[in-house]
Design a protein around this motif. Structure first.
Motif, PDB file in Angstrom:
ATOM      1  N   LEU A  48       0.823  -1.211   0.000  1.00  0.00           N
ATOM      2  CA  LEU A  48       0.000   0.000   0.000  1.00  0.00           C
ATOM      3  C   LEU A  48       0.854   1.258   0.000  1.00  0.00           C
ATOM      4  O   LEU A  48       1.897   1.313   0.649  1.00  0.00           O
ATOM      5  N   LYS A  49       0.374   2.250  -0.710  1.00  0.00           N
ATOM      6  CA  LYS A  49       1.037   3.554  -0.787  1.00  0.00           C
ATOM      7  C   LYS A  49       0.017   4.643  -0.492  1.00  0.00           C
ATOM      8  O   LYS A  49      -1.179   4.482  -0.735  1.00  0.00           O
ATOM      9  N   GLY A  50       0.503   5.760  -0.012  1.00  0.00           N
ATOM     10  CA  GLY A  50      -0.342   6.913   0.221  1.00  0.00           C
ATOM     11  C   GLY A  50      -0.478   7.743  -1.047  1.00  0.00           C
ATOM     12  O   GLY A  50      -0.032   7.333  -2.122  1.00  0.00           O
ATOM     13  N   PRO A  51      -1.090   8.908  -0.929  1.00  0.00           N
ATOM     14  CA  PRO A  51      -1.223   9.800  -2.083  1.00  0.00           C
ATOM     15  C   PRO A  51       0.138  10.094  -2.723  1.00  0.00           C
ATOM     16  O   PRO A  51       1.142  10.233  -2.029  1.00  0.00           O
ATOM     17  N   SER A  52       0.164  10.137  -4.014  1.00  0.00           N
ATOM     18  CA  SER A  52       1.373  10.403  -4.794  1.00  0.00           C
ATOM     19  C   SER A  52       2.482   9.394  -4.512  1.00  0.00           C
ATOM     20  O   SER A  52       3.658   9.718  -4.599  1.00  0.00           O
ATOM     21  N   THR A  83      -8.644  -2.218  -2.365  1.00  0.00           N
ATOM     22  CA  THR A  83      -7.920  -0.949  -2.242  1.00  0.00           C
ATOM     23  C   THR A  83      -8.868   0.231  -2.339  1.00  0.00           C
ATOM     24  O   THR A  83      -8.762   1.183  -1.554  1.00  0.00           O
ATOM     25  N   GLN A  84      -9.820   0.186  -3.265  1.00  0.00           N
ATOM     26  CA  GLN A  84     -10.780   1.283  -3.369  1.00  0.00           C
ATOM     27  C   GLN A  84     -11.621   1.378  -2.109  1.00  0.00           C
ATOM     28  O   GLN A  84     -11.905   2.472  -1.622  1.00  0.00           O
ATOM     29  N   TRP A  85     -12.015   0.248  -1.539  1.00  0.00           N
ATOM     30  CA  TRP A  85     -12.786   0.243  -0.299  1.00  0.00           C
ATOM     31  C   TRP A  85     -11.972   0.875   0.834  1.00  0.00           C
ATOM     32  O   TRP A  85     -12.494   1.664   1.623  1.00  0.00           O
ATOM     33  N   VAL A  86     -10.680   0.531   0.927  1.00  0.00           N
ATOM     34  CA  VAL A  86      -9.814   1.109   1.958  1.00  0.00           C
ATOM     35  C   VAL A  86      -9.756   2.626   1.796  1.00  0.00           C
ATOM     36  O   VAL A  86      -9.923   3.379   2.761  1.00  0.00           O
ATOM     37  N   VAL A  87      -9.536   3.088   0.584  1.00  0.00           N
ATOM     38  CA  VAL A  87      -9.472   4.529   0.319  1.00  0.00           C
ATOM     39  C   VAL A  87     -10.783   5.204   0.709  1.00  0.00           C
ATOM     40  O   VAL A  87     -10.790   6.247   1.372  1.00  0.00           O
TER      41      VAL A  87
END
Length: 99
Positions: A48-52, A83-87
């Motif tokens: 997993l990565k954060g924004p940018s 991943t979309q659910w996590v976001v």
């Protein structure tokens, strides 16, 4: 990058590949994320990565583990769906993390 290890995880997992799974080919092997297989969860959480493309702290990765084990309800989640659910749910659920 602060990666988590098997010892960091808060839940019990199977660490043996089931027939048809290859823990060395997780990215290529399947789009599905098994939330009961330790090697799949560990690889997913560490990817997993954060924004940018920002790095994530260990605590954030453990919050995501908790979210997936306690709040995500799907029988065959694809990694992109997870991943979309996590976001979509991190901001709402992370303050409830019990640790």
């Amino acid at each position: 990058m602060p990666k988590i290890t098997q010892n960091d995880l808060h839940y019990q997992y199977s660490w043996h590949a089931v027939p048809g799974d290859n823990p060395h080919l997780i990215d290529q092997d399947a789009n599905h994320l098994s939330r009961n297989e330790g090697y799949e969860m560990l690889q997913y959480l560490n990817s997993l990565k954060g924004p940018s493309g920002a790095d994530l702290p260990v605590r954030t990765r453990l919050i995501v583990e908790w979210m997936l084990k306690e709040h995500f309800h799907s029988t065959a989640p694809g990694r992109s769906t997870v991943t979309q659910w996590v976001v979509d749910n991190y901001q709402r659920l992370s303050p409830l993390y019990p640790r």
